[in-house]
Design an enzyme around this catalytic site. Structure first.
Site, mmCIF file in Angstrom:
data_model
loop_
_atom_site.group_PDB
_atom_site.id
_atom_site.type_symbol
_atom_site.label_atom_id
_atom_site.label_comp_id
_atom_site.label_asym_id
_atom_site.label_seq_id
_atom_site.Cartn_x
_atom_site.Cartn_y
_atom_site.Cartn_z
ATOM 1 N N LYS A 173 0.932 -1.214 0.193
ATOM 2 C CA LYS A 173 -0.106 0.093 0.058
ATOM 3 C C LYS A 173 0.845 1.227 0.089
ATOM 4 O O LYS A 173 1.879 1.341 0.615
ATOM 5 C CB LYS A 173 -0.977 0.043 1.470
ATOM 6 C CG LYS A 173 -1.886 1.078 1.418
ATOM 7 C CD LYS A 173 -2.825 1.141 2.640
ATOM 8 C CE LYS A 173 -3.990 2.150 2.679
ATOM 9 N NZ LYS A 173 -4.658 2.170 3.906
ATOM 10 N N SER A 214 -9.336 1.763 3.113
ATOM 11 C CA SER A 214 -8.801 2.541 2.212
ATOM 12 C C SER A 214 -7.794 1.818 1.441
ATOM 13 O O SER A 214 -7.014 2.423 0.336
ATOM 14 C CB SER A 214 -7.971 4.006 3.083
ATOM 15 O OG SER A 214 -7.176 3.263 4.001
ATOM 16 N N SER A 231 -9.601 -0.460 7.235
ATOM 17 C CA SER A 231 -9.134 -0.472 5.736
ATOM 18 C C SER A 231 -8.356 -1.431 5.365
ATOM 19 O O SER A 231 -8.048 -1.545 4.066
ATOM 20 C CB SER A 231 -8.136 0.766 5.908
ATOM 21 O OG SER A 231 -8.830 2.015 5.907
#
Length: 602
Positions: A193, A267, A291
């Site tokens: 990420k 997210s 997330s």
């Protein structure tokens, strides 16, 4: 103060499993926010008004319940970090067998239906010399380019360095030739990420403002790289992790491989999407309010948020340190277990991670759940779309068939917990942004990022402290459930809705949809505020073919129980093929069959 104390005493009395009357006496005040959806011109106007008007911000927060804790003060001492010392120092599993990563992937996943490429499959292909890491990376580089060249681009991987990825593959290939692979993960593609540092890549945290090129790997990337994983690049994310859809106006909206017209969840949107699309079997995400678990749920894969600081946060952008967690998303429970085993454990660069029990996977292969007590708060569990509830109720039946029992429970103060998490994460994000972005650059953050930050600036130090007082109470509630109530895990749907549709008319600005956000993250924030581990895994699909996720939360440092139960649950679900899926192994085999490969494992 007296009315608040008496209210909480009544609620607390109903926490431990008891009669239906006791549980019914616990107030359940969680409701959907009612607010207009803002996008494009209306969003620009709304954010401008929020920025300029203190009274408008205060009114919005008041109407949405943001000031609830001011009305319900409590005397408890604040807990600033969800670190539970007696669990961290526990010797309960001191004699547990150490994890042998080879054993985790020694057998294929037991899930029926569509078969995702797994670490087991990659390693088997390399060891047998059927394929080499270079064969796979050649297919991978083509797949990433193809995924981002679609009419509706996937935008899962937003930064990759094909030459560097190929260089890693060649080094892995040589190790296989020499008979010295570093682990079963050697030569397997892994994505990270964009909130986490990877050597040679800018860490933009989904923004156009940040972007310092990392000179060291974050702890998780370093651990996976040391095991031979090929780090393929950075994945998309909701800007600064502040939203639940995973949409991003800077790097392009990330799309759901099951339906490109729907969101991935956020997210860690790109990590969930990349895994579901077959670009890698494992990706690393970060979870401040669901997330990891949200995109895993909406993309039909598996995501683990371990106990707070079980996995080192070194190299993670400091967005929300008291609720933030790093962890794996993978196509199967086995691959999540492998990534967890490789990344969890003490790290001197993250002080709180140095105090924790040993990593183990006790009973991982056992299908016997005799003695397991699953706590279900019916009003919380059923507060979701009908198809979601039906699918998740069926998963409970699977666990019962393996010997588990269902225990009705109540969890008091869920609305206060939600608000406490909101105050905490927004306050910490604001402090982070103010410390890393100049005031003159705030306008470069997207509208949907600035709006909640502007609202969050209305919170005071007293609000933040009150939120931490409620954190103390939430931890105490869970301790009572686990210790006095004998509950092993708490079960809820991962999200109250399946993946929402992307507003294709608002790609330039994204949209603010408070009601949708609440439904997506409703069951997630309890684990972030208290630091308990949580896992999401597929329980089924909607009539439209969108994935549904099931979430388990357990005792601090009891990830092994969640992984065992998720493996059992996974085996009961007939997996479906995503609408967009790149089988790197099949593409590499096809390329090798049609042409002489540039290199092989000989």
């Amino acid at each position: 103060m007296a009315s608040s104390s008496s209210h909480s005493a009544a609620a607390a009395a109903a926490v431990v499993p008891g009669s239906a009357a006791d549980i019914a006496a616990t107030p359940y005040e969680v409701s959907d926010l009612s607010a207009p959806v803002l996008a494009n011109t209306l969003l620009r106007i709304g954010v401008s008004v929020m920025h300029s008007s203190h009274s408008v911000r205060s009114k919005l927060l008041s109407d949405s319940g943001g000031y609830l804790l001011r009305k319900r003060p409590v005397p408890d001492q604040p807990t600033l970090l969800p670190f539970v010392p007696d669990y961290a120092l526990s010797t309960e599993f001191a004699n547990a067998q150490a994890v042998q990563v080879e054993d985790i992937v020694a057998r294929p996943t037991g899930a029926p239906g569509f078969h995702f490429d797994t670490v087991h499959d990659f390693h088997k292909a390399y060891v047998s010399k059927e394929l080499s890491p270079v064969d796979v990376v050649t297919a991978l580089n083509a797949a990433i380019a193809a995924s981002n060249a679609l009419e509706r681009p996937l935008r899962a991987v937003i930064a990759t360095q094909p030459d560097s990825v190929l260089e890693q593959a060649r080094a892995s290939e040589q190790r296989y030739r020499d008979g010295t692979p570093l682990s079963p993960l050697d030569g397997v593609p892994v994505a990270i990420k964009d909130e986490l540092d990877v050597i040679g890549y800018p860490t933009t945290v989904g923004t156009r403002v940040l972007g310092k090129v990392a000179t060291t790997d974050c702890a998780s990337a370093a651990s996976l790289r040391a095991a031979g994983a090929i780090i393929i690049g950075k994945t998309n994310m909701h800007e600064i992790g502040i939203g639940t859809t995973g949409s991003n106006v800077n790097h392009g909206v990330c799309r759901n491989p099951y339906n490109l017209g729907h969101h991935t969840g956020g997210s860690s949107s790109g990590s969930g999407s990349a895994v579901a699309a077959g670009l890698c079997p494992i990706a690393i995400g970060a979870d401040g309010g669901g997330s990891i678990r949200i995109p895993a749920s909406l993309c039909g894969v598996v995501g683990l948020k371990a106990t707070w600081s079980r996995i080192s946060e070194f190299g993670a952008f400091p967005l929300c340190p008291s609720v933030g967690h790093t962890g794996p998303i993978a196509s199967t429970v086995r691959d999540v277990a492998l990534a967890y085993a490789l990344t969890a454990g003490p790290d001197k660069r993250d002080e709180y991670s140095t105090i924790q029990p040993s990593i183990h996977l006790s009973n991982f292969e056992s299908d016997d759940l005799t003695g397991v007590k699953i706590g279900v708060y019916d009003r919380m569990f059923d507060h979701a779309d009908e198809q979601v509830v039906k699918s998740c109720r069926a998963m409970l039946d699977v666990f019962v068939s393996k010997g588990a029992t269902i225990r009705p429970i109540a969890i008091p103060e869920l609305e206060e917990i939600k608000v406490s998490h909101l105050i905490t994460i927004l306050s910490e994000m604001i402090a982070s942004m103010r410390g890393n972005i100049a005031d003159s650059d705030w306008h470069r953050l997207s509208l949907t990022t600035r709006a909640p930050l502007y609202l969050g600036e209305m919170f005071t130090a007293t609000d933040y402290q009150n939120a931490q007082r409620y954190r103390t109470r939430a931890i105490r509630t869970l301790r009572r459930l686990f210790e006095e109530g004998g509950i092993t895990v708490i079960a809820v749907p991962s999200t109250a809705i399946a993946a929402p549709r992307i507003n294709e008319h608002a790609l330039a600005t994204d949209e603010l949809n408070a009601q949708q956000t609440g439904r997506i993250m409703r069951t997630s924030v309890l684990a972030n505020l208290t630091g308990v581990p949580g896992i999401s895994f597929p329980s089924g699909y909607t009539a439209d073919g969108l994935p549904i996720g099931f979430q388990l939360m357990g005792k601090w440092y009891h990830e092994h129980t969640l992984l065992q139960m998720a493996r059992i649950g996974e085996a009961s679900v007939t997996r479906r093929e995503p609408a967009l899926y790149y089988s790197l192994l099949e593409q590499a085999r096809a390329a090798k069959k049609s042409a002489t490969p540039s290199s092989t494992c000989e």
